[in-house]
Design a protein around this motif. Structure first.
Motif, mmCIF file in Angstrom:
data_model
loop_
_atom_site.group_PDB
_atom_site.id
_atom_site.type_symbol
_atom_site.label_atom_id
_atom_site.label_comp_id
_atom_site.label_asym_id
_atom_site.label_seq_id
_atom_site.Cartn_x
_atom_site.Cartn_y
_atom_site.Cartn_z
ATOM 1 N N LEU A 57 -5.424 -3.464 11.852
ATOM 2 C CA LEU A 57 -4.734 -2.473 11.023
ATOM 3 C C LEU A 57 -3.402 -3.005 10.499
ATOM 4 C CD1 LEU A 57 -5.649 0.585 13.220
ATOM 5 C CD2 LEU A 57 -6.304 0.278 10.811
ATOM 6 N N VAL A 58 -2.681 -3.745 11.325
ATOM 7 C CA VAL A 58 -1.443 -4.375 10.849
ATOM 8 C C VAL A 58 -1.777 -5.359 9.737
ATOM 9 C CG1 VAL A 58 0.445 -5.946 11.463
ATOM 10 C CG2 VAL A 58 -0.094 -4.020 12.961
ATOM 11 N N GLY A 59 -2.876 -6.093 9.898
ATOM 12 C CA GLY A 59 -3.310 -7.025 8.848
ATOM 13 C C GLY A 59 -3.579 -6.312 7.535
ATOM 14 N N LYS A 60 -4.185 -5.137 7.602
ATOM 15 C CA LYS A 60 -4.442 -4.357 6.385
ATOM 16 C C LYS A 60 -3.133 -3.882 5.763
ATOM 17 C CE LYS A 60 -9.099 -2.920 7.610
ATOM 18 N NZ LYS A 60 -10.017 -1.822 7.919
ATOM 19 N N ALA A 61 -2.196 -3.440 6.592
ATOM 20 C CA ALA A 61 -0.891 -3.016 6.076
ATOM 21 C C ALA A 61 -0.169 -4.197 5.432
ATOM 22 C CB ALA A 61 -0.044 -2.417 7.202
ATOM 23 N N LEU A 62 -0.270 -5.360 6.051
ATOM 24 C CA LEU A 62 0.337 -6.571 5.480
ATOM 25 C C LEU A 62 -0.254 -6.886 4.112
ATOM 26 C CD1 LEU A 62 0.479 -8.791 8.670
ATOM 27 C CD2 LEU A 62 2.456 -8.112 7.283
ATOM 28 N N SER A 63 -1.557 -6.756 3.989
ATOM 29 C CA SER A 63 -2.215 -7.020 2.704
ATOM 30 C C SER A 63 -1.746 -6.049 1.633
ATOM 31 C CB SER A 63 -3.738 -6.921 2.850
ATOM 32 O OG SER A 63 -4.220 -7.956 3.664
ATOM 33 N N ILE A 64 -1.606 -4.785 2.015
ATOM 34 C CA ILE A 64 -1.168 -3.774 1.055
ATOM 35 C C ILE A 64 0.256 -4.056 0.598
ATOM 36 C CG2 ILE A 64 -0.564 -1.335 0.801
ATOM 37 C CD1 ILE A 64 -3.053 -0.742 2.600
ATOM 38 N N ILE A 65 1.142 -4.310 1.544
ATOM 39 C CA ILE A 65 2.537 -4.573 1.180
ATOM 40 C C ILE A 65 2.643 -5.869 0.392
ATOM 41 C CG2 ILE A 65 4.850 -5.053 2.090
ATOM 42 C CD1 ILE A 65 4.140 -3.041 4.364
ATOM 43 N N GLY A 66 1.848 -6.866 0.764
ATOM 44 C CA GLY A 66 1.812 -8.102 -0.022
ATOM 45 C C GLY A 66 1.347 -7.845 -1.446
ATOM 46 N N LEU A 72 5.114 -6.748 -8.575
ATOM 47 C CA LEU A 72 6.464 -6.516 -9.104
ATOM 48 C C LEU A 72 6.660 -7.340 -10.371
ATOM 49 C CD1 LEU A 72 8.607 -6.672 -5.837
ATOM 50 C CD2 LEU A 72 8.135 -4.645 -7.230
ATOM 51 N N ASP A 73 7.188 -6.711 -11.397
ATOM 52 C CA ASP A 73 7.481 -7.398 -12.660
ATOM 53 C C ASP A 73 8.988 -7.638 -12.714
ATOM 54 O OD1 ASP A 73 7.902 -8.258 -15.259
ATOM 55 O OD2 ASP A 73 6.444 -6.865 -16.113
ATOM 56 N N LYS A 74 9.386 -8.843 -12.309
ATOM 57 C CA LYS A 74 10.810 -9.146 -12.207
ATOM 58 C C LYS A 74 11.482 -9.259 -13.573
ATOM 59 C CE LYS A 74 10.533 -11.182 -7.670
ATOM 60 N NZ LYS A 74 10.814 -12.323 -6.835
ATOM 61 N N GLU A 75 10.719 -9.572 -14.602
ATOM 62 C CA GLU A 75 11.310 -9.646 -15.941
ATOM 63 C C GLU A 75 11.697 -8.258 -16.437
ATOM 64 O OE1 GLU A 75 9.166 -11.909 -18.842
ATOM 65 O OE2 GLU A 75 8.677 -13.480 -17.396
ATOM 66 N N ASN A 83 15.351 -6.549 -5.545
ATOM 67 C CA ASN A 83 15.650 -5.848 -4.293
ATOM 68 C C ASN A 83 14.374 -5.410 -3.586
ATOM 69 O OD1 ASN A 83 18.402 -6.162 -4.674
ATOM 70 N ND2 ASN A 83 18.673 -4.138 -5.575
ATOM 71 N N LEU A 84 13.414 -4.897 -4.345
ATOM 72 C CA LEU A 84 12.128 -4.512 -3.744
ATOM 73 C C LEU A 84 11.405 -5.723 -3.177
ATOM 74 C CD1 LEU A 84 10.762 -1.804 -6.201
ATOM 75 C CD2 LEU A 84 11.273 -1.500 -3.772
ATOM 76 N N ASP A 85 11.476 -6.852 -3.881
ATOM 77 C CA ASP A 85 10.848 -8.082 -3.396
ATOM 78 C C ASP A 85 11.420 -8.458 -2.031
ATOM 79 O OD1 ASP A 85 9.139 -10.483 -3.815
ATOM 80 O OD2 ASP A 85 11.087 -11.504 -3.823
ATOM 81 N N ARG A 86 12.739 -8.409 -1.912
ATOM 82 C CA ARG A 86 13.374 -8.740 -0.630
ATOM 83 C C ARG A 86 13.009 -7.722 0.450
ATOM 84 N NH1 ARG A 86 17.330 -10.433 -4.195
ATOM 85 N NH2 ARG A 86 18.497 -8.470 -4.112
ATOM 86 N N LEU A 87 12.925 -6.437 0.068
ATOM 87 C CA LEU A 87 12.559 -5.400 1.034
ATOM 88 C C LEU A 87 11.116 -5.576 1.504
ATOM 89 C CD1 LEU A 87 13.337 -2.869 2.601
ATOM 90 C CD2 LEU A 87 12.646 -1.520 0.601
ATOM 91 N N TYR A 88 10.208 -5.840 0.570
ATOM 92 C CA TYR A 88 8.817 -6.074 0.956
ATOM 93 C C TYR A 88 8.700 -7.307 1.848
ATOM 94 C CZ TYR A 88 7.205 -2.576 -2.478
ATOM 95 O OH TYR A 88 6.967 -1.417 -3.178
ATOM 96 N N ASP A 89 9.458 -8.354 1.544
ATOM 97 C CA ASP A 89 9.466 -9.552 2.387
ATOM 98 C C ASP A 89 9.921 -9.190 3.806
ATOM 99 O OD1 ASP A 89 9.406 -12.514 2.875
ATOM 100 O OD2 ASP A 89 11.563 -12.169 3.151
#
Length: 128
Positions: A57-66, A72-75, A83-89
């Motif tokens: 289940l943690v693996g599935k959550a990791l896949s979703i957050i990944g 994310l469209d940084k442009e 900021n979201l990229d760093r938070l997701y990381d």
């Protein structure tokens, strides 16, 4: 047992239909909710001592957050996307540590953070 399998297949068809009909905004909402659900289920598995299930289940959550991180469209998103990229990381690293050390508090922390992001995302729909 066959009734349970049939029910799961029926639910899966319902989810697939929802995904097919969903807007891009709604898909992100669904992913975030899926991540929250998997983290809650992982915590339950941890509390029951079902460590293999917890890991899955943690693996599935990791896949979703990944996946959320990848879209994310940084442009277009600029500083917010960064900021979201760093938070997701951070969430990914924290989930990995929670899985390794069987730490329910770390699961709760990621669920809280993801919940806050989802709340903001949900607010976009309300404002639109």
């Amino acid at each position: 047992m066959n009734a349970m399998r049939a029910m799961k297949q029926y639910q899966q068809v319902g989810v697939q239909a929802s995904v097919f009909e969903a807007s891009p905004h709604r898909l992100i909402q669904m992913l975030m909710q899926g991540g929250l659900d998997r983290i809650a289920q992982a915590k339950g598995a941890l509390e029951r001592g079902a460590f293999a299930e917890k890991g899955e289940l943690v693996g599935k959550a990791l896949s979703i957050i990944g996946g959320l991180r990848e879209v994310l469209d940084k442009e277009v998103g600029g500083e917010l996307a960064d900021n979201l990229d760093r938070l997701y990381d951070y969430m990914i690293r924290t989930l990995l540590e929670a899985n390794r050390s069987n730490d329910a508090d770390k699961l709760d922390e990621v669920a809280r953070l993801l919940g806050e992001v989802k709340e903001g995302w949900d607010g976009i729909a309300s404002a639109a």
